[in-house]
Design an enzyme around this catalytic site. Structure first.
Site, mmCIF file in Angstrom:
data_model
loop_
_atom_site.group_PDB
_atom_site.id
_atom_site.type_symbol
_atom_site.label_atom_id
_atom_site.label_comp_id
_atom_site.label_asym_id
_atom_site.label_seq_id
_atom_site.Cartn_x
_atom_site.Cartn_y
_atom_site.Cartn_z
ATOM 1 N N GLU A 278 0.837 -1.214 0.000
ATOM 2 C CA GLU A 278 0.000 0.000 0.000
ATOM 3 C C GLU A 278 0.871 1.262 0.000
ATOM 4 O OE1 GLU A 278 -2.162 -0.347 3.654
ATOM 5 O OE2 GLU A 278 -3.426 -1.971 2.944
ATOM 6 N N PRO A 279 1.710 1.453 -1.003
ATOM 7 C CA PRO A 279 2.574 2.638 -0.996
ATOM 8 C C PRO A 279 1.803 3.898 -1.368
ATOM 9 C CG PRO A 279 2.846 1.447 -3.045
ATOM 10 C CD PRO A 279 1.903 0.629 -2.220
ATOM 11 N N ARG B 71 2.337 20.182 6.226
ATOM 12 C CA ARG B 71 3.319 19.252 6.786
ATOM 13 C C ARG B 71 4.356 19.939 7.695
ATOM 14 N NH1 ARG B 71 6.384 16.261 4.626
ATOM 15 N NH2 ARG B 71 5.898 14.452 5.890
ATOM 16 N N TYR C 148 4.058 18.345 11.297
ATOM 17 C CA TYR C 148 5.054 17.286 11.610
ATOM 18 C C TYR C 148 6.476 17.828 11.655
ATOM 19 C CZ TYR C 148 1.146 14.870 9.272
ATOM 20 O OH TYR C 148 -0.090 14.445 8.854
ATOM 21 N N CYS D 58 -2.249 34.123 9.975
ATOM 22 C CA CYS D 58 -2.028 34.775 11.255
ATOM 23 C C CYS D 58 -1.745 33.790 12.385
ATOM 24 C CB CYS D 58 -3.237 35.633 11.591
ATOM 25 S SG CYS D 58 -3.463 36.855 10.316
ATOM 26 N N GLU D 59 -0.725 32.999 12.221
ATOM 27 C CA GLU D 59 -0.279 32.071 13.271
ATOM 28 C C GLU D 59 1.227 31.936 13.134
ATOM 29 O OE1 GLU D 59 -2.014 28.335 14.098
ATOM 30 O OE2 GLU D 59 -3.973 28.903 13.307
ATOM 31 N N TYR E 148 0.470 13.993 0.586
ATOM 32 C CA TYR E 148 -0.026 14.566 1.838
ATOM 33 C C TYR E 148 0.132 16.084 1.841
ATOM 34 C CZ TYR E 148 0.411 9.651 2.994
ATOM 35 O OH TYR E 148 0.306 8.283 2.983
HETATM 36 N N1 LLP Z 1 -1.683 2.045 4.370
HETATM 37 C C1 LLP Z 1 -2.241 2.538 5.478
HETATM 38 C C2 LLP Z 1 -3.166 1.702 6.243
HETATM 39 C C3 LLP Z 1 -1.924 3.855 5.902
HETATM 40 O O1 LLP Z 1 -2.478 4.333 7.003
HETATM 41 C C4 LLP Z 1 -1.024 4.642 5.142
HETATM 42 C C5 LLP Z 1 -0.696 6.001 5.532
HETATM 43 C C6 LLP Z 1 -0.475 4.079 3.974
HETATM 44 C C7 LLP Z 1 -0.821 2.778 3.614
HETATM 45 C C8 LLP Z 1 0.465 4.819 3.074
HETATM 46 O O2 LLP Z 1 1.665 5.095 3.715
HETATM 47 P P1 LLP Z 1 2.875 5.726 2.881
HETATM 48 O O3 LLP Z 1 3.386 4.691 1.928
HETATM 49 O O4 LLP Z 1 2.377 6.937 2.191
HETATM 50 O O5 LLP Z 1 3.886 6.061 3.929
HETATM 51 N N2 LLP Z 1 0.009 13.006 6.492
HETATM 52 C C9 LLP Z 1 1.237 12.350 6.893
HETATM 53 C C10 LLP Z 1 1.266 10.889 6.485
HETATM 54 C C11 LLP Z 1 0.106 10.081 7.020
HETATM 55 C C12 LLP Z 1 0.136 8.629 6.606
HETATM 56 C C13 LLP Z 1 -1.126 7.951 6.960
HETATM 57 N N3 LLP Z 1 -1.208 6.592 6.560
HETATM 58 C C14 LLP Z 1 2.427 13.103 6.313
HETATM 59 O O6 LLP Z 1 2.229 14.117 5.643
HETATM 60 O O7 LLP Z 1 3.564 12.727 6.540
#
Ligand code: LLP
Length: 430
Positions: free
Chosen positions: A284-285, A323, A327, A352-353, A381
């Site tokens: 699930e990338p 982001r 984070y 304004c923050e 994201y």
């Molecule tokens: N599968 C599941 C169940 C997930 O919760 C996620 C991400 C992914 C796959 C995909 O993960 P990836 O390959 O993109 O790392 N908003 C945050 C990232 C939140 C990720 C949430 N879940 C950011 O901007 O870093």
């Protein structure tokens, strides 16, 4: 086994002193669409998808299900769908988007800790590949919905392996105390209960421990737990045919080391850990496919002096790219027409923050009012987490393919934002 992985070229390069996306000069897009604007490279998305597919090619016929949450624009999903990818979804909205973008239902997996009755029904009607269940209660509800619809739900439990992934706490999902999945120690009991429910086929198992992982060790630990569970579940009589290993592979934001693992190293590790599992693997990338395929293009409004460093005030803000404030994320910031001169500066938006700060004491290209600047690695994201805070228009998105480009989401302007509000009759004025 080592195999050569095609290098993913950077689609954002200086040509004649001007930053381009593929063959399109960024100032051309700014002049036509305005700023701020997200710009994505089709080539980069395709390259990333191919690099990953190549890296995983020793694993039989894995399903690479793009985590739609990273960038749900229909044109982005369609670009990756054309590469044969499926979709990992977490809501009815993402299901609708994936289907609308042409992803076949049997390439869709449904993750998420709070699936509702309605969402389960929609996914069952569509005929998705697998529900990744996150609690016994969810299994009971899915059984109820499937039975009512006269369908069989293919499902597995998402297991929480109790692994510390070494990423930002807000995007870490596999630690013991996390809200996600069921505890590995409870898996046998939960599978036994779920397998006895009507309308459920417990065919799989899933894990996802976090995002932006920069080391392989936590993946290895998590996958070892899954491998052991598959063996135990089979002994207990469950016919496990699918293992979903989640997403999480980190990407390079900062050119400084450490570099995240390469897809080849990730693939080799998976091959080693999953040997003999005899299942179809699912991945699930999200970020890996799209983060470095996008930039946020913004214009400098003005430069104002500061006590230690000047402030470069750009027309993008925290509402456009959350982001950094959410984070403490680091995004490279580059001038579209670099002069060669460098400055050390703070980069902020107009909101304004104090949290509306993209970078402090950053060494970067010298810029002045009217100059164009990009935030790199903004394909994942980023646009999807944007809001209209401070009544700022919702940032548009553009897709480039070679020398072609198109607006794939127009700017939602202030008139449209206001038109969405409703003044109740008792407050109406004439
Ligand atoms: N599968 C599941 C169940 C997930 O919760 C996620 C991400 C992914 C796959 C995909 O993960 P990836 O390959 O993109 O790392 N908003 C945050 C990232 C939140 C990720 C949430 N879940 C950011 O901007 O870093």
């Amino acid at each position: 086994m080592t195999r050569s992985i095609s290098r993913v070229a950077d689609p954002f390069e200086l040509r004649g002193g001007v930053l381009h996306c593929e063959d399109v000069p960024l100032p051309e897009i700014a002049a036509s669409v305005g700023t701020p604007v997200y710009i994505y490279s089709s080539l980069a998305m395709r390259d990333h998808a191919r690099a990953l597919r190549e890296a995983l090619s020793g694993l039989g016929d894995p399903l690479i299900a793009y985590a739609v949450k990273a960038n749900p624009n229909a044109a982005v999903i369609a670009t990756l769908g054309a590469e044969g990818l499926g979709a990992d979804i977490v809501s009815g909205g993402e299901l609708a988007r994936a289907l609308a973008a042409g992803i076949p239902a049997d390439k869709i997996v449904f993750s998420g800790v709070g699936k509702t009755r309605e969402e389960m029904g929609q996914a069952l009607e569509a005929g998705i590949c697998q529900f990744n269940l996150e609690s016994g209660a969810e299994a009971e509800l899915l059984s109820e919905v499937a039975t009512a619809l006269g369908r069989e739900a293919r499902a597995g439990f998402r297991v929480n392996p109790g692994v510390e992934p070494g990423t930002h706490a807000k995007i870490s999902t596999g630690a013991a105390e996390s809200k996600f999945g069921i505890q590995a120690s409870e898996a046998l009991a939960e599978y036994a209960k779920a397998a006895a429910l009507p309308g459920l086929r417990m065919q799989g198992i899933a894990v996802h421990i976090g995002s932006q992982l920069t080391s392989l060790a936590p993946f290895e630990q998590a996958f070892a737990t899954v491998g052991a569970l598959i063996a135990e579940l089979r002994i207990a009589g469950h016919d496990i045919t699918l293992a979903d290993l989640g997403g999480g592979l980190g990407v390079r934001y900062d050119p400084a080391p450490p570099a995240p693992p390469s897809p080849a190293d990730y693939g080799a590790m998976v091959e080693r850990l999953t040997r003999g599992w005899d299942v179809r693997l699912v991945f699930e990338p999200g970020r890996f496919l799209v983060a470095n395929a996008g930039v946020l293009l913004t214009e400098v409004i003005r430069v104002k002096p500061g006590v230690t460093h000047p402030f470069v005030i750009v027309d993008a803000a925290m509402n456009d790219l959350m982001r950094p404030t959410l984070y403490d994320a680091w995004h490279a910031i580059e001038a579209v027409r670099p002069s060669g001169r460098r400055i050390t500066t703070n980069v902020v938006g107009p909101v304004c923050e104090t949290g509306d700060t993209f970078a402090l004491a950053r060494e970067m290209d010298a810029v002045e009012a009217g100059d164009l600047v990009v935030f790199r690695s903004a394909g994942a994201y980023a646009a999807t987490m944007a809001s209209t805070y401070n009544s700022r228009p919702l940032t548009p998105e553009v897709l480039v393919d070679g020398d072609k480009w198109a607006i794939i989401r127009p700017r939602i302007d202030v008139a449209r934002l206001i038109a969405g509000d409703v003044i109740p009759e008792w407050l109406a004025h004439d």
